[in-house]
Design an enzyme around this catalytic site. Structure first.
Site, PDB file in Angstrom:
ATOM      1  CE  LYS A   1      -4.480   0.574   0.331  1.00 55.74           C
ATOM      2  NZ  LYS A   1      -5.362  -0.458  -0.217  1.00 55.74           N
TER       3      LYS A   1
HETATM    4  N1  GLU Z   1      -6.907  -0.134  -3.620  1.00 55.28           N
HETATM    5  C1  GLU Z   1      -7.600  -1.343  -3.895  1.00 55.28           C
HETATM    6  C2  GLU Z   1      -7.716  -2.214  -2.665  1.00 55.28           C
HETATM    7  O1  GLU Z   1      -7.617  -1.746  -1.560  1.00 55.28           O
HETATM    8  C3  GLU Z   1      -7.060  -2.094  -5.099  1.00 55.28           C
HETATM    9  C4  GLU Z   1      -5.656  -2.506  -5.071  1.00 55.28           C
HETATM   10  C5  GLU Z   1      -5.158  -2.994  -6.429  1.00 55.28           C
HETATM   11  O2  GLU Z   1      -5.937  -3.061  -7.349  1.00 55.28           O
HETATM   12  O3  GLU Z   1      -3.964  -3.277  -6.524  1.00 55.28           O
HETATM   13  O4  GLU Z   1      -7.993  -3.379  -2.747  1.00 55.28           O
END
Ligand code: GLU
Length: 420
Positions: free
Chosen positions: A111
């Site tokens: 993240k």
């Molecule tokens: N931000 C999204 C999540 O929390 C997607 C992450 C992604 O597609 O890599 O799942």
């Protein structure tokens, strides 16, 4: 301060509390147990930022945390929000590991985030922030290393700037460096809609187990960003009545059901659901409305022990990451509310991302229709497996999903063994 304390936050502590409970249940190997509590890598960057009208250059802080590097590249979104911090980003990276493992993707969790409020920023300001943040992340991201995606406060345009900046540094186009890109750069429409539509598909499968029909339900959606709006649209298309939605500016209520395609037209013009003529203005506690299905799809930590008792929904579908605190989760379960947990409910996002990335890295294009079928197949299969685990262990879906995710990550780590 012990070694791992720098990674702590309220959200981190909650994630670890859940993890500890499940680790105990499944007798997780003690060598793995402590290891998985901390991310393998965390990069903190600071960089200068000029607003359009500025007297002084500001310093902005950003993060990228990679939790597990054992199973493939790391994957996860980037959020822009004023209160982004290392502890929150770490917690979210850990959730991404479980989420990817639950749906069987070859990724570890990551993240990223920049501590800035994106709302007052002009397009040029957002672009400068994004390009410089990307430049700062260059040592740790890569098509086979770590692949960002949108999250709160970022969107397809943000991904386009990341892709462009990264490609300029590498010297050739690198569409696979991010997912959730615009279609013109190799992004997929399925990815855009995947989180919201996937959440509804999983919720519908879960309700069938209870002999309830999603299509007969009344639905309330908190948040009308990328997740909330497609969850509302999918609900509408299935025949459910979406009776209330809101965003940061205001809300709409219509007990007969809001016409979501019409609301999309209003949104395209006004950039908010507020003021939509197909319903009454709604102000008040949207989470506490009488309904069958509640979809929190805005920020984390919105359902707490202070409002859990007021929630009247029978089913909660966690579109956002961590919308429910653990104490609230317990209270809701005691009230027989079925909770479809974030790591399962919103896993459509990263699954859509996976398909986008595979197409980019193989230079191969699927039809959107086939892609959507693949998406629903992956999600409903994952749900079925989680459901069986829940029945076998006589536990809730969150615990069952965690059992599945943690076991898979632990198995990968144990099989690879130690280096050196
Ligand atoms: N931000 C999204 C999540 O929390 C997607 C992450 C992604 O597609 O890599 O799942």
């Amino acid at each position: 301060m012990t070694n791992g304390d720098i990674f702590r936050s309220d959200m981190y502590d909650e994630v670890i509390r859940q993890y500890d409970e499940v680790a105990e249940m499944i007798n997780l190997d003690p060598n793995i147990k402590e290891r998985l509590k901390l991310p393998q890598r965390a990069l903190i960057v600071t960089f200068p930022f000029r607003r359009d009208e500025y007297t002084e250059v500001e310093t902005v802080i950003g993060y990228r945390v990679q939790h597990v590097l054992s199973m493939g590249p790391t994957k996860g979104g980037i959020r822009y929000a004023p209160d982004v911090n290392l502890g929150e980003v770490t917690a979210l990276s850990i959730l991404m590991s479980w989420k990817s493992a639950i749906v069987g993707l070859p990724y570890g969790g990551a993240k990223g985030g920049v501590a800035i409020d994106p709302r007052p920023l002009s397009r040029a300001e957002k672009q400068r922030i994004t390009r410089r943040y990307t430049a700062e992340l260059l040592p740790v991201i890569g098509v086979d290393k770590d692949i960002p995606a949108p999250d709160m406060g970022t969107d397809e345009q943000t991904m386009a700037w990341i892709m462009d900046t990264y490609s300029n540094f590498v010297g050739s186009p690198q569409p696979g460096i991010v997912t959730g890109k615009p279609a013109s750069l190799g992004g997929s429409i399925t990815r855009r809609e995947a989180t919201g539509r996937g959440a509804v598909a999983i919720a519908s499968a879960a309700m069938e187990k209870l002999n309830k029909k999603y299509s007969d339900s009344t639905v309330v959606v908190q948040g009308f960003g990328n997740v909330g709006r497609y969850a509302a649209l999918a609900s509408y298309e299935m025949g459910a009545k979406v009776i209330a939605v809101n965003d940061l500016n205001g809300g709409v209520y219509n007990e007969k059901g809001i016409n979501i395609p019409e609301l999309f037209k209003h949104l395209a013009k006004e950039k908010t659901v507020k003021g939509f003529s197909g319903g009454d203005a709604f102000v008040g506690e949207i989470l506490e409305l009488e309904c069958d299905v509640l979809i929190p799809a805005a920020v984390g930590g919105v359902i707490t022990s202070s409002n859990a008792a007021n929630i009247k929904a029978n089913v909660i579908v966690e579109g956002a990451n961590s919308p429910t605190t653990l104490n609230a989760d317990k209270m809701l379960r005691e009230n027989n509310v079925l909770i479809i947990p974030d790591i399962l409910a919103n896993a459509g996002g990263v699954t859509g991302s996976y398909f986008e990335w595979v197409q980019n890295t193989q230079n191969y294009l699927w039809k959107e229709k086939d892609l959507y079928e693949k998406l629903i197949d992956v999600l409903t299969s994952a749900f079925e497996e989680v459901y069986i685990i829940a029945e076998k262990n006589n536990c809730d879906l969150r615990t069952a999903a965690l059992i599945k995710g943690i076991k898979r990550v632990a198995a990968a780590k144990l099989t690879r063994g130690l280096f050196p």
